[in-house]
Structures are given as C-alpha cells and as structure tokens.
Design a protein around this motif. Structure first.
Motif, PDB file in Angstrom:
ATOM      1  N   LEU A  54     -30.865  34.741 -23.146  1.00 33.05           N
ATOM      2  CA  LEU A  54     -32.051  35.172 -22.719  1.00 33.05           C
ATOM      3  C   LEU A  54     -31.990  35.025 -21.324  1.00 33.05           C
ATOM      4  CD1 LEU A  54     -33.949  36.352 -24.931  1.00 33.05           C
ATOM      5  CD2 LEU A  54     -32.254  34.807 -25.876  1.00 33.05           C
ATOM      6  N   ILE A  55     -32.330  35.846 -20.472  1.00 32.98           N
ATOM      7  CA  ILE A  55     -32.680  35.994 -19.077  1.00 32.98           C
ATOM      8  C   ILE A  55     -34.108  36.157 -18.582  1.00 32.98           C
ATOM      9  CG2 ILE A  55     -32.003  36.751 -16.893  1.00 32.98           C
ATOM     10  CD1 ILE A  55     -29.347  37.541 -18.027  1.00 32.98           C
ATOM     11  N   CYS A  56     -34.663  35.198 -18.187  1.00 36.97           N
ATOM     12  CA  CYS A  56     -36.059  35.428 -17.914  1.00 36.97           C
ATOM     13  C   CYS A  56     -36.659  34.743 -16.505  1.00 36.97           C
ATOM     14  CB  CYS A  56     -37.025  34.738 -18.938  1.00 36.97           C
ATOM     15  SG  CYS A  56     -36.902  33.014 -19.067  1.00 36.97           S
ATOM     16  N   THR A  77     -28.763  30.458 -24.923  1.00 33.59           N
ATOM     17  CA  THR A  77     -29.071  30.071 -23.637  1.00 33.59           C
ATOM     18  C   THR A  77     -29.837  31.083 -23.046  1.00 33.59           C
ATOM     19  OG1 THR A  77     -26.519  29.477 -23.885  1.00 33.59           O
ATOM     20  CG2 THR A  77     -27.421  30.016 -21.666  1.00 33.59           C
ATOM     21  N   ILE A  78     -30.755  30.179 -22.446  1.00 35.44           N
ATOM     22  CA  ILE A  78     -32.039  30.509 -21.592  1.00 35.44           C
ATOM     23  C   ILE A  78     -31.426  30.399 -20.121  1.00 35.44           C
ATOM     24  CG2 ILE A  78     -34.269  30.573 -21.011  1.00 35.44           C
ATOM     25  CD1 ILE A  78     -34.691  29.392 -23.934  1.00 35.44           C
ATOM     26  N   LEU A  79     -31.292  31.434 -19.512  1.00 40.27           N
ATOM     27  CA  LEU A  79     -30.918  31.483 -17.921  1.00 40.27           C
ATOM     28  C   LEU A  79     -32.174  31.806 -17.229  1.00 40.27           C
ATOM     29  CD1 LEU A  79     -27.716  33.456 -18.051  1.00 40.27           C
ATOM     30  CD2 LEU A  79     -27.991  31.001 -16.986  1.00 40.27           C
ATOM     31  N   LEU A  80     -32.718  30.881 -16.279  1.00 43.61           N
ATOM     32  CA  LEU A  80     -33.974  31.028 -15.537  1.00 43.61           C
ATOM     33  C   LEU A  80     -33.445  31.617 -14.225  1.00 43.61           C
ATOM     34  CD1 LEU A  80     -35.714  27.746 -16.545  1.00 43.61           C
ATOM     35  CD2 LEU A  80     -35.830  30.116 -17.617  1.00 43.61           C
ATOM     36  N   GLU A  81     -34.077  32.956 -13.777  1.00 44.88           N
ATOM     37  CA  GLU A  81     -34.046  33.237 -12.457  1.00 44.88           C
ATOM     38  C   GLU A  81     -35.172  32.642 -11.597  1.00 44.88           C
ATOM     39  OE1 GLU A  81     -32.527  37.749 -12.544  1.00 44.88           O
ATOM     40  OE2 GLU A  81     -34.641  37.599 -13.600  1.00 44.88           O
ATOM     41  N   GLU A 223     -22.346  28.229 -10.519  1.00 40.05           N
ATOM     42  CA  GLU A 223     -21.555  26.699 -10.409  1.00 40.05           C
ATOM     43  C   GLU A 223     -22.367  25.874 -10.016  1.00 40.05           C
ATOM     44  OE1 GLU A 223     -18.894  27.851  -7.166  1.00 40.05           O
ATOM     45  OE2 GLU A 223     -17.336  28.831  -8.602  1.00 40.05           O
ATOM     46  N   GLY A 224     -23.630  26.242  -9.476  1.00 41.64           N
ATOM     47  CA  GLY A 224     -24.644  25.016  -9.114  1.00 41.64           C
ATOM     48  C   GLY A 224     -25.714  24.958  -9.916  1.00 41.64           C
ATOM     49  N   PHE A 231     -33.206  24.924 -21.143  1.00 41.45           N
ATOM     50  CA  PHE A 231     -33.073  25.973 -20.087  1.00 41.45           C
ATOM     51  C   PHE A 231     -31.969  25.534 -19.230  1.00 41.45           C
ATOM     52  CE2 PHE A 231     -37.659  25.043 -20.578  1.00 41.45           C
ATOM     53  CZ  PHE A 231     -37.823  26.172 -21.550  1.00 41.45           C
ATOM     54  N   MET A 232     -31.244  26.586 -18.568  1.00 39.84           N
ATOM     55  CA  MET A 232     -30.145  26.696 -17.435  1.00 39.84           C
ATOM     56  C   MET A 232     -30.839  27.104 -16.345  1.00 39.84           C
ATOM     57  SD  MET A 232     -26.389  28.165 -17.747  1.00 39.84           S
ATOM     58  CE  MET A 232     -25.284  27.815 -16.463  1.00 39.84           C
TER      59      MET A 232
END
Length: 468
Positions: A54-56, A77-81, A223-224, A231-232
C-alpha cells in the motif's frame, strides 16, 4: 504469483464534503459495505497473490492500517510518501522494494478508489495481463468505452497479441466531445484506466532509460528507509529530490514495450458526485439516496444524509450532501466545480476542507460537538486496549466525564481509574494520558477551556503510535 500495489493517495476534493483532505474517497464506503480501498483488496481474494503493498501519504497511514486490520490483512507493506510525487516515483518505490524480496517480482498496480462491478471478468483479464507481463511487456488495462467520455484519456490499440491483448499504438489526452465520439465509433480506442501489470525489473529498466534521476532518487529513498511500527518510511530528503511525473508521461508513452489488455468489467473511477449517481442503484424516479432522506416529487436526485433528516420538495437533477459540519447543494451538471469550493475553503484556511467534525485517530475517534469563545466540547471514543499519547498543553485545561467504560488516567505523578458518571480535571501544563484498559469502548465527554484550543497545542512526550 504477483504482488498487488495499491495506490492510496488522493486529496479528497471532488467528492467534498464527504471526502476531505485527511479522509479522502478511497477510505469511504461509497459503493459497497467496505471502503473503496477495502473493496479493491476484496476483489483480489480469490486469485493467488503475495501480500499487498500500500502506498499512501504520511497523514493517511493510520486509516490504511486500520482498514487493513478490518480486512484481516496482517502482512501488507505500507510505504509512506513524505509528499506526493505522482505515480511514476511511487511505483518505482514499490518496484525497488519488491526486488529486494524477489528478482522476478511481478506487480499489479491498482488505484484504491476505482469501482469494478464484474470481479470475475476483472480477474480473468489479470490472468491475461500476467502472461504478457511475464514475457517482459508493460501492460496497461484499457477500459472498453460505453459512451463518448471527455473526462478520461484514451489508449489507441495496435496489433493483436494472440488474443490476450494489443500493442499500444498511442496515448491521447482528454478529447473534446466530437473527437470522443469519433474514438467510440472507430472501436480502436479505450479509456485509460491507470491500472498496470509488469515485472518490477522491466519497469525500472524502462524508467531508468527515460528518467534516470527519478530512479536514482527513489533508490536512495528506499536504501534510507526505516521501519516504524506497521509502516515503512522512505528517506524524506531523497524522495523530495525526485522529479514528479505520472507513469504515463515517464514511461508508457515512450516505451516500445507497452501493450494493453481490454477490460469490460463495469469500471468507474468515481470522479464526481454525478459519476457516483450514475453507477448507483436508483428508485423508479431516478433518485439515489443514502441515510435519512425524504423526497417529494423529485427526479434524478443524489441525496446523502449523514447525521439528520434531509427532505426535498419539487426539485430535480440536484446533488445534496449533508455531513455534520457542511452541506453541499449542486446541480448534477455542475459538480465538476465542487473543487472550486474546496479551493476557496483552503484559501480561507477553513478546516472544513481538511477534516470532518468527527476525526479518526489510531486510538479511536473524537467528535467536536460544540465550541465557542474559550471552550470546546468533544465526545471521545477510545478503543479497548488503546492509549492516547502522554502529552501536555500550554494554553488549555481539560475536564473529562466518563459516559461508559473505564478510563485509566495519568494526571501528573498520579495514575488512577475513572468509571461511569465520574470525572477528572487536567490543569494547564499538566502532563497527562488517557487509556482504555477494558474490553469495551471507552466513551467520555471532554470539555476544553483556555485561550487557545487548536490541535497544535499538543506536546507529545511519549506515543505508542510514533507521533512524537
């Protein structure tokens, strides 16, 4: 198997006042029992796939996590922008992360706010796209058009690919009505759905050909990245340095690997109140209602009532949406201008563009039921086992009255229980916390008083949800 990548961004302007900045349409139940995000996940249930990505945006992270928990999805996997950079970088983040787990990762890119009524057809076309993607193609889904739509971009099909799909001959921008009719008559054009399927490595190879700076920035952001609870968090500075561009402009319009799978599955992007009216069940007079609604001599109405009775007499072709803090009345032919209302609210710095009166938090929800000069009253619901942050306020005191359940209160150096019909007082500047140690929801009334009552007068000292 493929990995679903659900794009869950969005500003919440076109379906105002139901949709807001902090609670946009993908988190609302507009077309089914679950939210649009939950319905997107549900239509993948009977097809084999890996746990979804999930990208949010950062500000929607707890909404996403809570709705996944409601669906029983624990391994996502929740990717945070840190900020929106359009679809091409967002998908690049998912592709880079997927390659860490599988060098042949296959991605299905979906929007969280689309309606698809024929799930069987949808899943069949996913299987077609999967075969093409495994051959190295970048697959997009072209919606079989039903009318000359001027609000969508179009895809022109090229040569056939053995019955599974077509090469893409070209992408075209939103056309005028006459051009859209010509597209429909030709049978060669399809609506651009914004859904895709491809191998992660193939997408990144093409993106690096056309946008190397974008790939470099996204690689540095991944990478960072750091794990934070569920959350990621990608590296914020690296991602902000990334160019902002859609996947269509960055890759699909330039690559020679683009192909299209036709999709005729009752698709809609629910882009306006009129669109929602069109896809909803209607009564014999063309009316769509939700909530406590009474219509006398009305036709082709869309009436949504959140918190009270809404009655209409002798009006047609209107959209009427009532929430606890705002009411919209618009002609169905003018709903595209709802976003102008939101722009005005933003310019006036009014909270109605951002939040509802009822606001969801990771620990529960609060409803601002009254306010005036130097006071505010909230009804607060705390989920079983949940705890608000350890905090203090510089400008306000708080009085808590428990309506139901039991509260564990930290008030300075004291910790004690407050039960039904009991109350406690938190002075200005006092470090305090509120917790529900019970097995039922805790309901309480909070009366705030002081010179400033804004949410930014919260100094968090410790927080189990990572908000310090």
């Amino acid at each position: 198997m493929f990995t679903p990548v659900i794009m869950a961004g969005g500003s919440g302007s076109r379906l105002w006042p139901l949709s807001r900045r902090y609670n946009p349409k993908q988190f609302l139940a507009l077309t089914g029992e679950g939210s649009m995000l939950q319905e997107t996940l549900k239509r993948l249930e009977n097809i084999a796939h890996r746990p979804p990505y999930l990208i949010c945006h950062e500000e929607h992270r707890f909404l996403v996590a809570e709705q996944l928990r409601d669906q029983g999805i624990a391994e996502a996997t929740i990717l945070l922008e840190p900020e929106g950079r359009n679809t091409a970088p967002a998908i690049a983040l998912a592709a880079l992360q997927a390659l860490r787990q599988d060098e042949n990762a296959l991605l299905l890119i979906l929007a969280a706010d689309h309606l698809i009524t024929d799930v069987v057809e949808f899943q069949a076309r996913i299987n077609d796209a999967k075969e093409l993607a495994e051959e190295g193609q970048l697959v997009t889904f072209g919606i079989v058009p039903t009318h000359p739509e001027t609000g969508y971009g179009y895809i022109q099909r090229g040569a056939s690919l053995g019955g599974k799909g077509f090469h893409v001959k070209g992408f075209v921008e939103k056309p005028g009505l006459a051009t859209a009719q010509n597209y429909l008559d030709s049978g060669e054009y399809y609506w651009n759905s914004g859904m895709f399927m491809f191998q992660a490595k193939c997408y990144l190879e093409e993106l690096e050909r056309f946008q190397p700076a974008m790939v470099e920035a996204c690689r540095a952001a991944i990478e960072g990245a750091q794990q934070d609870l569920d959350f990621m968090r990608v590296d914020a500075d690296a991602f902000r340095a990334c160019p902002s561009e859609s996947i269509d402009y960055a890759v699909m319009e330039k690559t020679e690997q683009a192909c299209m799978v036709p999709l005729d599955a009752g698709w809609s992007d629910i882009g306006s109140w009129t669109t929602l009216w069109e896809v909803s069940d209607k009564d014999d007079r063309g009316n769509v209602t939700r909530g406590d609604v009474l219509i006398e001599n009305g036709h082709n109405l869309m009436v949504h009532a959140d918190s009270r009775l809404v009655a209409t007499v002798g009006v047609d072709d209107l959209v009427i949406v009532e929430t606890k803090d705002a009411v919209l009345v618009a002609h169905r032919d003018q709903v595209q201008d709802v976003k102008k209302v939101v722009e005005t609210l933003n310019a006036q710095k009014r909270r109605e563009s951002d939040t509802h009166r009822e606001v969801y938090r990771p620990w529960g929800v609060y409803d601002s039921i009254d306010n005036g000069h130097r006071y505010q009253v909230k009804r607060i619901t705390v989920k079983p086992g949940a705890k608000l942050s350890v905090q203090m306020h510089h400008h306000r005191a708080e009085h808590w009255v428990v309506v139901s359940g039991t509260a564990r209160v930290t008030n300075g150096d004291k910790t004690y229980l407050v039960t039904e019909n009991e109350s406690t007082y938190i002075p200005i500047g006092q470090v305090h916390a509120l917790e529900n140690p019970g097995s039922i929801p805790l309901e309480l009334i909070e009366v705030q008083s002081g010179s400033y009552l804004g949410e930014d007068d919260i100094v968090r000292l410790n927080d189990r949800y990572g908000r310090c």
